[in-house]
Design an enzyme around this catalytic site. Sequence first.
Site, PDB file in Angstrom:
ATOM      1  N   ASP A  14       0.866  -1.168   0.000  1.00  0.00           N
ATOM      2  CA  ASP A  14       0.000   0.000   0.000  1.00  0.00           C
ATOM      3  C   ASP A  14       0.914   1.232   0.000  1.00  0.00           C
ATOM      4  O   ASP A  14       2.126   1.111   0.214  1.00  0.00           O
ATOM      5  CB  ASP A  14      -0.887  -0.033   1.249  1.00  0.00           C
ATOM      6  CG  ASP A  14      -1.895   1.111   1.292  1.00  0.00           C
ATOM      7  OD1 ASP A  14      -2.241   1.647   0.219  1.00  0.00           O
ATOM      8  OD2 ASP A  14      -2.316   1.477   2.395  1.00  0.00           O
ATOM      9  N   ASP A  67      -0.134   5.120   1.195  1.00  0.00           N
ATOM     10  CA  ASP A  67      -0.345   5.986   2.359  1.00  0.00           C
ATOM     11  C   ASP A  67      -0.368   5.175   3.648  1.00  0.00           C
ATOM     12  O   ASP A  67      -1.087   4.184   3.760  1.00  0.00           O
ATOM     13  CB  ASP A  67      -1.672   6.746   2.208  1.00  0.00           C
ATOM     14  CG  ASP A  67      -1.638   7.747   1.069  1.00  0.00           C
ATOM     15  OD1 ASP A  67      -1.141   8.862   1.274  1.00  0.00           O
ATOM     16  OD2 ASP A  67      -2.100   7.402  -0.040  1.00  0.00           O
ATOM     17  N   ASP A  84      -2.124  -0.686   5.622  1.00  0.00           N
ATOM     18  CA  ASP A  84      -2.554  -0.145   6.916  1.00  0.00           C
ATOM     19  C   ASP A  84      -4.046   0.149   6.999  1.00  0.00           C
ATOM     20  O   ASP A  84      -4.539   0.528   8.057  1.00  0.00           O
ATOM     21  CB  ASP A  84      -1.802   1.171   7.190  1.00  0.00           C
ATOM     22  CG  ASP A  84      -2.342   2.311   6.349  1.00  0.00           C
ATOM     23  OD1 ASP A  84      -2.442   2.142   5.110  1.00  0.00           O
ATOM     24  OD2 ASP A  84      -2.690   3.356   6.923  1.00  0.00           O
TER      25      ASP A  84
END
Length: 265
Positions: free
Chosen positions: A4, A6, A206
Amino acid sequence: MFLDYDGTLSPIVKDPESAVMSEAMRSAVKKLAACFPTAIISGRNREKVFDFVRLPELYYAGSHGMDIMGPAQGSYGLKAKGEKAVDGKGNEVVLFQPAKDFESTMDKVFTVLEDIVKKVNGAKIEHNKFSISVHFRCVQEEDWANLAEEVQVAMQFFPSLCLTQGRKVLEVRPAIAWDKGKALEYLLNALGLEGRADVFPVYIGDDRTDEDAFKVLNKQRHGLGILVSTAVKETNAQSSLRDPSEVLEFLQRLVSWQQAQASSD
């Protein structure tokens, strides 16, 4: 390797335009891609993520995996199957866009939501091509419910789209059976890596949307999902790292391990 962006490669920041990865992280990802096929799967606009990362040897999946691009010449000796195209810089790439038919609808809903966001102090909106992000991280908490309600009302006029919530962001995307987990499966298949005993997929993320990828790895019973979080929470990931600084250390150690393995062969 599936990553991922961000909150994983860059810290979560108030202004989404300022989510820049460090040079140390860029160096680590570049070295990682020299060791393993590497893809970034993000909810963001694919082109925006590419501008942040600036590594053409990677595969990029934007809009939660609905907009996938990779180098036409392949990466790490592997070539993905897909539609051939040319990017904005004139490079030949491979594209796969399962939500291509929704492009005009996304433009329409963006115009509607943009008018709503303009009225709310601190709110920001991002057009990710096949998804729309309404950020409320900088919105006063007492205004969160009103913003969400206005977005929900507007969405009633777009039955072909769905609304979900991430980390202080509302996400609008096509109501099709496609997510980050499907993008992971597509890339493994397109690269000829699916179901191979000598391939061990690792996904690091996240956000709630990364749970779909973690579920895929659990279903396959082969691979590792790693959640990036400082808080203890329910997850389908098997392991965790606390923040991007720990992600950086993990990637650096993984590269060192692979280089040591290669030199001993």
